[in-house]
Design a protein around this motif. Structure first.
Motif, mmCIF file in Angstrom:
data_model
loop_
_atom_site.group_PDB
_atom_site.id
_atom_site.type_symbol
_atom_site.label_atom_id
_atom_site.label_comp_id
_atom_site.label_asym_id
_atom_site.label_seq_id
_atom_site.Cartn_x
_atom_site.Cartn_y
_atom_site.Cartn_z
ATOM 1 N N SER A 171 -49.645 -37.196 -38.900
ATOM 2 C CA SER A 171 -48.828 -36.596 -39.953
ATOM 3 C C SER A 171 -47.792 -37.577 -40.476
ATOM 4 C CB SER A 171 -48.128 -35.341 -39.415
ATOM 5 O OG SER A 171 -47.345 -34.740 -40.422
ATOM 6 N N ALA A 172 -47.160 -38.323 -39.572
ATOM 7 C CA ALA A 172 -46.168 -39.312 -39.988
ATOM 8 C C ALA A 172 -46.802 -40.432 -40.807
ATOM 9 C CB ALA A 172 -45.453 -39.884 -38.766
ATOM 10 N N LEU A 173 -48.049 -40.772 -40.493
ATOM 11 C CA LEU A 173 -48.769 -41.776 -41.278
ATOM 12 C C LEU A 173 -49.123 -41.256 -42.664
ATOM 13 C CD1 LEU A 173 -51.223 -43.186 -38.576
ATOM 14 C CD2 LEU A 173 -49.361 -44.437 -39.673
ATOM 15 N N ALA A 174 -49.469 -39.964 -42.741
ATOM 16 C CA ALA A 174 -49.953 -39.390 -44.000
ATOM 17 C C ALA A 174 -48.833 -38.964 -44.939
ATOM 18 C CB ALA A 174 -50.862 -38.187 -43.707
ATOM 19 N N ASP A 175 -47.664 -38.641 -44.398
ATOM 20 C CA ASP A 175 -46.594 -38.099 -45.237
ATOM 21 C C ASP A 175 -45.295 -38.855 -44.963
ATOM 22 O OD1 ASP A 175 -44.699 -36.430 -46.567
ATOM 23 O OD2 ASP A 175 -46.119 -34.771 -46.428
ATOM 24 N N ARG A 176 -44.862 -39.640 -45.934
ATOM 25 C CA ARG A 176 -43.682 -40.494 -45.773
ATOM 26 C C ARG A 176 -42.379 -39.713 -45.797
ATOM 27 N NH1 ARG A 176 -46.065 -44.413 -43.249
ATOM 28 N NH2 ARG A 176 -47.388 -45.761 -44.507
ATOM 29 N N ARG A 177 -42.429 -38.404 -45.974
ATOM 30 C CA ARG A 177 -41.197 -37.607 -45.941
ATOM 31 C C ARG A 177 -40.671 -37.441 -44.522
ATOM 32 N NH1 ARG A 177 -42.958 -32.220 -48.894
ATOM 33 N NH2 ARG A 177 -44.930 -32.746 -47.842
ATOM 34 N N ILE A 178 -41.486 -37.706 -43.518
ATOM 35 C CA ILE A 178 -41.049 -37.565 -42.129
ATOM 36 C C ILE A 178 -40.101 -38.703 -41.785
ATOM 37 C CG2 ILE A 178 -41.821 -37.671 -39.738
ATOM 38 C CD1 ILE A 178 -44.289 -36.124 -40.575
ATOM 39 N N ALA A 179 -38.898 -38.320 -41.325
ATOM 40 C CA ALA A 179 -37.842 -39.301 -41.093
ATOM 41 C C ALA A 179 -37.759 -39.780 -39.649
ATOM 42 C CB ALA A 179 -36.492 -38.712 -41.513
ATOM 43 N N ALA A 180 -38.391 -39.086 -38.710
ATOM 44 C CA ALA A 180 -38.422 -39.491 -37.302
ATOM 45 C C ALA A 180 -39.563 -38.743 -36.628
ATOM 46 C CB ALA A 180 -37.091 -39.176 -36.605
ATOM 47 N N ALA A 181 -40.220 -39.389 -35.663
ATOM 48 C CA ALA A 181 -41.397 -38.779 -35.046
ATOM 49 C C ALA A 181 -41.410 -38.968 -33.538
ATOM 50 C CB ALA A 181 -42.680 -39.363 -35.642
ATOM 51 N N VAL A 182 -41.585 -37.867 -32.813
ATOM 52 C CA VAL A 182 -41.870 -37.914 -31.371
ATOM 53 C C VAL A 182 -43.376 -37.754 -31.265
ATOM 54 C CG1 VAL A 182 -41.449 -36.875 -29.118
ATOM 55 C CG2 VAL A 182 -39.646 -36.867 -30.852
ATOM 56 N N CYS A 183 -44.063 -38.846 -30.961
ATOM 57 C CA CYS A 183 -45.523 -38.868 -31.087
ATOM 58 C C CYS A 183 -46.118 -39.845 -30.083
ATOM 59 C CB CYS A 183 -45.911 -39.255 -32.523
ATOM 60 S SG CYS A 183 -45.327 -40.905 -33.010
ATOM 61 N N ASP A 184 -47.396 -40.169 -30.244
ATOM 62 C CA ASP A 184 -48.045 -41.088 -29.293
ATOM 63 C C ASP A 184 -48.085 -42.521 -29.803
ATOM 64 O OD1 ASP A 184 -50.027 -40.953 -31.260
ATOM 65 O OD2 ASP A 184 -51.655 -40.975 -29.796
ATOM 66 N N GLY A 185 -47.500 -42.787 -30.961
ATOM 67 C CA GLY A 185 -47.455 -44.152 -31.483
ATOM 68 C C GLY A 185 -48.815 -44.736 -31.800
ATOM 69 N N GLY A 186 -49.826 -43.885 -31.950
ATOM 70 C CA GLY A 186 -51.170 -44.364 -32.259
ATOM 71 C C GLY A 186 -52.017 -44.694 -31.043
ATOM 72 N N LEU A 187 -51.507 -44.463 -29.828
ATOM 73 C CA LEU A 187 -52.230 -44.871 -28.615
ATOM 74 C C LEU A 187 -53.479 -44.045 -28.360
ATOM 75 C CD1 LEU A 187 -49.374 -45.701 -26.081
ATOM 76 C CD2 LEU A 187 -50.890 -47.278 -27.273
ATOM 77 N N TRP A 188 -53.473 -42.756 -28.765
ATOM 78 C CA TRP A 188 -54.648 -41.919 -28.547
ATOM 79 C C TRP A 188 -55.829 -42.446 -29.360
ATOM 80 C CZ3 TRP A 188 -56.422 -38.742 -25.116
ATOM 81 C CH2 TRP A 188 -57.451 -37.843 -25.420
ATOM 82 N N ASN A 189 -55.590 -42.741 -30.633
ATOM 83 C CA ASN A 189 -56.667 -43.285 -31.474
ATOM 84 C C ASN A 189 -57.087 -44.671 -30.984
ATOM 85 O OD1 ASN A 189 -56.901 -41.081 -33.173
ATOM 86 N ND2 ASN A 189 -55.305 -41.810 -34.558
ATOM 87 N N TRP A 190 -56.121 -45.450 -30.489
ATOM 88 C CA TRP A 190 -56.422 -46.770 -29.932
ATOM 89 C C TRP A 190 -57.354 -46.638 -28.732
ATOM 90 C CZ3 TRP A 190 -56.728 -51.849 -29.633
ATOM 91 C CH2 TRP A 190 -56.558 -52.507 -28.417
ATOM 92 N N ALA A 191 -57.070 -45.677 -27.833
ATOM 93 C CA ALA A 191 -57.896 -45.472 -26.645
ATOM 94 C C ALA A 191 -59.297 -45.003 -27.035
ATOM 95 C CB ALA A 191 -57.229 -44.454 -25.716
#
Length: 291
Positions: free
Chosen positions: A167-187
């Motif tokens: 969601s943070a990648l798709a929508d630049r309105r998000i000002a802060a994110a508690v997320c996986d930093g892309g590690l799930w897709n990386w794995a």
């Protein structure tokens, strides 16, 4: 009048303490315990009582661009005359939105922050794209008079941490994110390569570091990654990601929840972890406003 307000505050505090107690009980009894249902019923009653007491919690439906409905809970910031920050909160895959709301209300209630709480199953099932749903959630929050549309964050745990990243990648309105930093897709990418090549694919450390940092750099907002415990991110991978991002001057912080050893196993101090998460979110959203 002061006595009445004092009684009101005491009642609100009691309900919030009860919600935390029900969450502790829910974790201790386990999902298969027959007492779990009773705990969940009492948790729901606690949410309803707090909502009716302060008029701050209500059930809402988020309408998507194609007319579909997403059930959610809206928690008012309680400051109608101020432009407050807000957070979209997505439950983990084995919990409902109500369960997450019951756990987070004691953390959110005193922060002057609005929240929109949704369930993982409601977000991930029956819609075309999860990012479209969460963009609809952003639209809903942005339309609230008390919400500052430039200070909206997103929080996901379990598999929802990956949804928060997307969601943070798709929508630049998000000002802060508690997320996986892309590690799930990386794995998943690494697992796919290993499966297709029928080998144990171990990338070069330098290339892996560059790839992890590149994923995180695509997120244009501050990032908090929770690792260990019930997170989908392991502590070693989280440490590597934080190190790579520090070297690349990317605003990413790692949080490892504290645990206690009990006779039934390790117990995660979820209350302290939630406080740390929302203290970070509060700070970053305040900074977003200043920027």
């Amino acid at each position: 009048m002061n006595v009445e307000w004092g009684a009101f505050d005491a009642a609100a505090e009691s309900w919030l303490c009860a919600l935390t107690a029900f969450e502790v009980a829910r974790r201790l009894v386990g999902a298969d315990d027959p007492q779990t249902r009773d705990v969940l019923v009492k948790l729901g009653a606690g949410i309803s009582n707090f909502g009716s007491l302060e008029q701050r919690v209500r059930r809402v439906e988020i309408t998507s661009w194609d007319g579909r409905k997403l059930p959610a809970y809206y928690v008012s910031a309680g400051e109608p005359d101020l432009c407050s920050p807000a957070v979209i909160c997505i439950s983990r895959e084995d919990e409902t939105g109500a369960m997450l709301l019951g756990r987070l209300l004691p953390v959110i209630a005193s922060r002057g922050m609005a929240a929109l709480v949704v369930g993982y199953d409601d977000v991930s099932n029956g819609w075309h794209r999860q990012s479209d749903i969460l963009s609809s959630c952003l639209d809903y929050l942005s339309a609230q008079q008390e919400v500052d549309a430039s200070r909206i964050g997103i929080y996901g745990e379990g598999l929802s941490a990956a949804l928060a990243t997307d969601s943070a990648l798709a929508d630049r309105r998000i000002a802060a994110a508690v997320c996986d930093g892309g590690l799930w897709n990386w794995a998943r990418t690494q697992a796919s390569i290993s499966w297709m090549t029928e080998t144990s694919h171990l990338p070069d450390d330098h290339l892996a570091s560059a790839h992890r940092a590149r994923l995180a750099r695509r997120l244009k907002c501050p990032i908090l990654v929770v690792a260990g415990g019930r997170s989908i991110v392991s502590v070693p991978e989280g440490i590597k990601l934080e190190s790579d991002c520090t070297a690349a001057r990317i605003d990413l912080k790692l949080l490892v929840p504290r645990t206690a050893s009990l006779t039934i196993g390790e117990f995660e101090n979820f209350a302290a972890c939630d406080e740390d998460i929302f203290a970070w979110m509060e700070h970053k959203l305040a900074h977003a406003s200043a920027s």
